[in-house]
Design an enzyme around this catalytic site. Structure first.
Site, PDB file in Angstrom:
ATOM      1  N   GLY A 250       0.814  -1.214   0.000  1.00 33.66           N
ATOM      2  CA  GLY A 250       0.000   0.000   0.000  1.00 33.66           C
ATOM      3  C   GLY A 250       0.843   1.257   0.000  1.00 33.66           C
ATOM      4  O   GLY A 250       0.514   2.243  -0.672  1.00 33.66           O
ATOM      5  N   ASP A 251       1.947   1.239   0.741  1.00 35.87           N
ATOM      6  CA  ASP A 251       2.857   2.389   0.774  1.00 35.87           C
ATOM      7  C   ASP A 251       3.479   2.623  -0.599  1.00 35.87           C
ATOM      8  O   ASP A 251       3.647   3.764  -1.034  1.00 35.87           O
ATOM      9  CB  ASP A 251       3.961   2.161   1.808  1.00 35.87           C
TER      10      ASP A 251
END
Length: 306
Positions: A250-251
């Site tokens: 997600g990052d």
């Protein structure tokens, strides 16, 4: 300049062994150490994409110095504040017949330390960006994200927030440029279980009514959805490949989206690059390298270059 904020960075100590036993000495097959923290991860991928950025936050003790050293070796610029006491977290990840995660609390952050960080952030200029990502340690006030965005509200600063629950909801009044819940987190916010694309779109627009400009919802193997500030829906399929690692995906997507938008000012492009970056990390043992991202770009069929 993009500034990422990680309030509780960590070292992840990953050990692998055949079987974890409680009545004997356990001997590992391998050990690895990685730096961690959502904002830190965003900075790493931004740096690999050639986007100028600085990682901010708090470090402490020998473990904090190791985090900074490893980031510097990877070409990531940082300007952390060092706490007087304690140690940056060392999280233990055990991979045996089952997986066990032991996450440390981290050092105590005093109000005087918070004030120093806020002073750094207040120096941001019009056109800069700030990324607030992840949970916060118990020693910080619950409104710390609100305090950061409030003091930047009189400046033209792009803000991105990747958080959950009240930590996310309470900053929407400051109209962040982009937020990125996954579909499970989106459902939890409204007390529902997201079942289809129509529901993703509906609840994303509910978050926009509360102040968010762009809502990016990651959906694992089902790809991602973006409802942009013009209420236009963008949908993209995930890139096919073998899942190796879910940490930092997600990052990486957040970093790719930011890089893509800064380069093109186009939401379709930003979504594609974000998806490729998230997938490249998912198919890697750690955060995706520049070469891995470039390779996946080439074979993804999206036909984009950053």
């Amino acid at each position: 300049m993009i500034y990422t904020v990680t309030f509780n960075p960590a070292l992840d100590y990953v050990v692998k062994l055949d079987e974890l036993q409680s009545n004997d000495i356990n001997r590992t097959e391998s050990e690895q150490i990685f730096y961690g923290g959502k904002g830190v991860n965003v900075s790493v991928i931004l740096s690999r994409l050639g986007v100028e950025n600085t990682a901010l936050g708090f470090l402490a003790g020998f473990s904090g110095k190791q985090i900074e050293l490893m980031l510097n070796e990877d070409g990531v610029k940082s300007d952390f504040l060092y706490l007087k006491n304690g140690y940056s977290r060392i999280n233990v990840k055990i991979k045996a017949q089952k997986e066990y995660d032991i996450n440390a609390q981290g050092p105590v952050i005093e109000q005087s330390d918070v004030d120093l960080l806020l002073q750094k952030l207040y120096k941001l200029k019009n056109g800069d960006g700030v990324v607030l990502a992840g949970s916060i340690p118990k020693s910080l006030p619950d409104d710390i994200y609100e305090r950061v965005l409030k003091q930047l509200s009189d400046k033209n600063v792009i803000s991105v927030v990747d958080a959950t629950g009240d930590l996310l909801l309470n900053v929407l009044k400051f109209k962040p440029f982009m937020i990125k819940p996954n579909h499970h987190e989106l459902g939890e916010i409204f007390g529902v279980k997201i079942k289809n694309l129509d529901e993703v779109e509906f609840y994303s627009k509910e978050l926009q009514k509360m102040g968010a400009r762009n809502v990016l919802v990651s959906m694992a193997e089902d790809g991602a959805v973006l409802v942009d500030e013009n209420k236009k829906l963008h949908k993209i399929q995930s890139v096919s490949g073998k899942l190796v690692n879910s940490v930092g995906c997600g990052d990486s997507m957040v970093a790719g989206f930011i890089a893509g938008y800064l380069k093109s000012n186009d939401y379709d492009y930003a979504l594609k690059l974000g998806t490729v970056c998230g997938s490249a990390t998912a198919f890697s043992n750690s955060l995706a390298t520049k070469e891995e991202i470039e390779k996946l770009l080439k074979f993804s069929g999206y036909g984009i270059n950053y």
